[in-house]
Design a protein around this motif. Sequence first.
Motif, PDB file in Angstrom:
ATOM      1  N   ALA A  98      -1.859   8.074  -8.999  1.00 29.73           N
ATOM      2  CA  ALA A  98      -2.944   7.265  -8.428  1.00 29.73           C
ATOM      3  C   ALA A  98      -4.307   7.796  -8.871  1.00 29.73           C
ATOM      4  CB  ALA A  98      -2.849   7.244  -6.901  1.00 29.73           C
ATOM      5  N   PHE A  99      -4.469   9.106  -8.847  1.00 31.49           N
ATOM      6  CA  PHE A  99      -5.744   9.715  -9.234  1.00 31.49           C
ATOM      7  C   PHE A  99      -6.073   9.437 -10.702  1.00 31.49           C
ATOM      8  CE2 PHE A  99      -8.112  13.308 -11.014  1.00 31.49           C
ATOM      9  CZ  PHE A  99      -9.247  13.261 -10.237  1.00 31.49           C
ATOM     10  N   LEU A 100      -5.101   9.630 -11.578  1.00 31.91           N
ATOM     11  CA  LEU A 100      -5.355   9.414 -13.008  1.00 31.91           C
ATOM     12  C   LEU A 100      -5.620   7.943 -13.323  1.00 31.91           C
ATOM     13  CD1 LEU A 100      -2.778  11.891 -14.576  1.00 31.91           C
ATOM     14  CD2 LEU A 100      -5.284  12.091 -14.548  1.00 31.91           C
ATOM     15  N   LEU A 101      -4.948   7.043 -12.623  1.00 32.42           N
ATOM     16  CA  LEU A 101      -5.227   5.619 -12.825  1.00 32.42           C
ATOM     17  C   LEU A 101      -6.654   5.293 -12.408  1.00 32.42           C
ATOM     18  CD1 LEU A 101      -1.844   4.054 -11.689  1.00 32.42           C
ATOM     19  CD2 LEU A 101      -2.826   3.989 -13.998  1.00 32.42           C
ATOM     20  N   GLN A 102      -7.102   5.889 -11.308  1.00 33.70           N
ATOM     21  CA  GLN A 102      -8.483   5.650 -10.886  1.00 33.70           C
ATOM     22  C   GLN A 102      -9.463   6.234 -11.907  1.00 33.70           C
ATOM     23  OE1 GLN A 102     -10.182   7.605  -7.366  1.00 33.70           O
ATOM     24  NE2 GLN A 102     -10.834   5.569  -6.705  1.00 33.70           N
ATOM     25  N   GLN A 103      -9.158   7.417 -12.418  1.00 35.92           N
ATOM     26  CA  GLN A 103     -10.023   8.040 -13.417  1.00 35.92           C
ATOM     27  C   GLN A 103     -10.044   7.235 -14.718  1.00 35.92           C
ATOM     28  OE1 GLN A 103     -12.061  10.787 -12.786  1.00 35.92           O
ATOM     29  NE2 GLN A 103     -11.380  10.114 -10.783  1.00 35.92           N
ATOM     30  N   GLY A 140     -10.182   4.129 -14.783  1.00 39.02           N
ATOM     31  CA  GLY A 140     -11.027   2.961 -14.564  1.00 39.02           C
ATOM     32  C   GLY A 140     -10.390   1.816 -13.807  1.00 39.02           C
ATOM     33  N   TYR A 141      -9.181   2.006 -13.315  1.00 40.25           N
ATOM     34  CA  TYR A 141      -8.531   0.942 -12.562  1.00 40.25           C
ATOM     35  C   TYR A 141      -9.082   0.894 -11.144  1.00 40.25           C
ATOM     36  CZ  TYR A 141      -5.126   0.607 -16.320  1.00 40.25           C
ATOM     37  OH  TYR A 141      -4.532   0.429 -17.531  1.00 40.25           O
ATOM     38  N   LYS A 142      -9.188  -0.322 -10.615  1.00 45.06           N
ATOM     39  CA  LYS A 142      -9.619  -0.509  -9.233  1.00 45.06           C
ATOM     40  C   LYS A 142      -8.420  -0.269  -8.319  1.00 45.06           C
ATOM     41  CE  LYS A 142     -13.127  -3.832 -10.520  1.00 45.06           C
ATOM     42  NZ  LYS A 142     -13.572  -5.202 -10.464  1.00 45.06           N
ATOM     43  N   ILE A 143      -8.688  -0.077  -7.047  1.00 45.75           N
ATOM     44  CA  ILE A 143      -7.626   0.277  -6.098  1.00 45.75           C
ATOM     45  C   ILE A 143      -6.528  -0.794  -6.063  1.00 45.75           C
ATOM     46  CG2 ILE A 143      -7.102   0.689  -3.655  1.00 45.75           C
ATOM     47  CD1 ILE A 143      -9.753   2.153  -3.449  1.00 45.75           C
ATOM     48  N   GLY A 144      -6.916  -2.058  -6.091  1.00 46.76           N
ATOM     49  CA  GLY A 144      -5.919  -3.130  -6.101  1.00 46.76           C
ATOM     50  C   GLY A 144      -5.045  -3.092  -7.348  1.00 46.76           C
ATOM     51  N   THR A 167       6.812   3.648  -7.802  1.00 44.69           N
ATOM     52  CA  THR A 167       6.357   4.772  -6.981  1.00 44.69           C
ATOM     53  C   THR A 167       5.693   4.313  -5.694  1.00 44.69           C
ATOM     54  OG1 THR A 167       4.325   4.881  -8.280  1.00 44.69           O
ATOM     55  CG2 THR A 167       6.109   6.352  -8.924  1.00 44.69           C
ATOM     56  N   LEU A 168       5.563   3.011  -5.524  1.00 40.57           N
ATOM     57  CA  LEU A 168       5.031   2.434  -4.295  1.00 40.57           C
ATOM     58  C   LEU A 168       6.053   1.399  -3.819  1.00 40.57           C
ATOM     59  CD1 LEU A 168       2.494   2.385  -2.443  1.00 40.57           C
ATOM     60  CD2 LEU A 168       1.646   0.521  -3.853  1.00 40.57           C
ATOM     61  N   ARG A 169       6.561   1.573  -2.604  1.00 38.99           N
ATOM     62  CA  ARG A 169       7.637   0.701  -2.129  1.00 38.99           C
ATOM     63  C   ARG A 169       7.168  -0.688  -1.753  1.00 38.99           C
ATOM     64  NH1 ARG A 169      10.701   5.024   1.668  1.00 38.99           N
ATOM     65  NH2 ARG A 169      11.409   6.376  -0.011  1.00 38.99           N
ATOM     66  N   THR A 170       5.995  -0.768  -1.114  1.00 42.28           N
ATOM     67  CA  THR A 170       5.456  -2.066  -0.715  1.00 42.28           C
ATOM     68  C   THR A 170       4.017  -2.168  -1.191  1.00 42.28           C
ATOM     69  OG1 THR A 170       4.687  -1.215   1.411  1.00 42.28           O
ATOM     70  CG2 THR A 170       6.892  -2.190   1.361  1.00 42.28           C
ATOM     71  N   LEU A 171       3.537  -3.362  -1.372  1.00 36.96           N
ATOM     72  CA  LEU A 171       2.159  -3.576  -1.804  1.00 36.96           C
ATOM     73  C   LEU A 171       1.237  -3.286  -0.619  1.00 36.96           C
ATOM     74  CD1 LEU A 171       2.559  -6.784  -3.966  1.00 36.96           C
ATOM     75  CD2 LEU A 171       2.023  -4.484  -4.760  1.00 36.96           C
ATOM     76  N   ASN A 172       0.875  -2.025  -0.470  1.00 32.89           N
ATOM     77  CA  ASN A 172       0.043  -1.590   0.636  1.00 32.89           C
ATOM     78  C   ASN A 172      -1.134  -0.800   0.086  1.00 32.89           C
ATOM     79  OD1 ASN A 172      -1.140  -0.412   2.869  1.00 32.89           O
ATOM     80  ND2 ASN A 172       0.805   0.029   3.870  1.00 32.89           N
ATOM     81  N   ILE A 184       0.091  -1.498 -10.226  1.00 25.95           N
ATOM     82  CA  ILE A 184       0.733  -0.663 -11.252  1.00 25.95           C
ATOM     83  C   ILE A 184       1.764   0.264 -10.633  1.00 25.95           C
ATOM     84  CG2 ILE A 184       0.334   1.179 -12.931  1.00 25.95           C
ATOM     85  CD1 ILE A 184      -2.426  -0.172 -13.465  1.00 25.95           C
ATOM     86  N   THR A 185       1.389   0.933  -9.547  1.00 27.89           N
ATOM     87  CA  THR A 185       2.328   1.871  -8.931  1.00 27.89           C
ATOM     88  C   THR A 185       3.519   1.138  -8.303  1.00 27.89           C
ATOM     89  OG1 THR A 185       0.952   1.955  -6.932  1.00 27.89           O
ATOM     90  CG2 THR A 185       0.654   3.716  -8.551  1.00 27.89           C
TER      91      THR A 185
END
Length: 176
Positions: free
Chosen positions: A121-126, A128-132, A143-148, A137-138
């Motif tokens: 999550a940290f590297l994706l943010q670095q 340039g990806y937005k939280i959504g 690595t993320l079970r539900t879209l939360n 992606i996760t």
Amino acid sequence: MPHRNLIYSICIKYTYNREDIEDNYIEALANFFKYMDSYNPERPVKTWIYAVTKRLIADLNNRNRNRLPADENVDIREVSSSLLDETEPSGNRMGMDNYREFYNDAILWALDRLKPIYREAFLLQQAGYKIGEIMEITYRNGTLRTLNIETVKSRLFLAKAQLRKLLTEDGEKRVD
């Protein structure tokens, strides 16, 4: 909406291309309905409207600046062949496969100590990806079970907190 004129005047003030004012105004109205939950009633509504509209117009200006002029005769095949593949990181853009090239040894040491879900999550943010986008992606990566989105925010918070414990503000190993 009682503040339509305020929104329209902000669109006029901050839109670079005068032909885009009406489109930006419509986008801004749609944006307010979409993000109405983010308004805190304890704060002044006009301040919130101004901030949200100005931020949206800046994003729209950036998007519109990159589009091709409509009156120019351009061969689309020529343009599309010069575009980078979105799935591959470019030589100067950080991605999950090449992030080690962009950080010093101390930061890499600290990143290796993070749990993989926090590091991702940290590297994706670095990158340039937005939280959504990180959430999508996760989720796709499994690595993320539900879209939360709250889970993603928590992972980012925990990753940064752990990095603060391991590194100084200058990105060096913390000596305790």
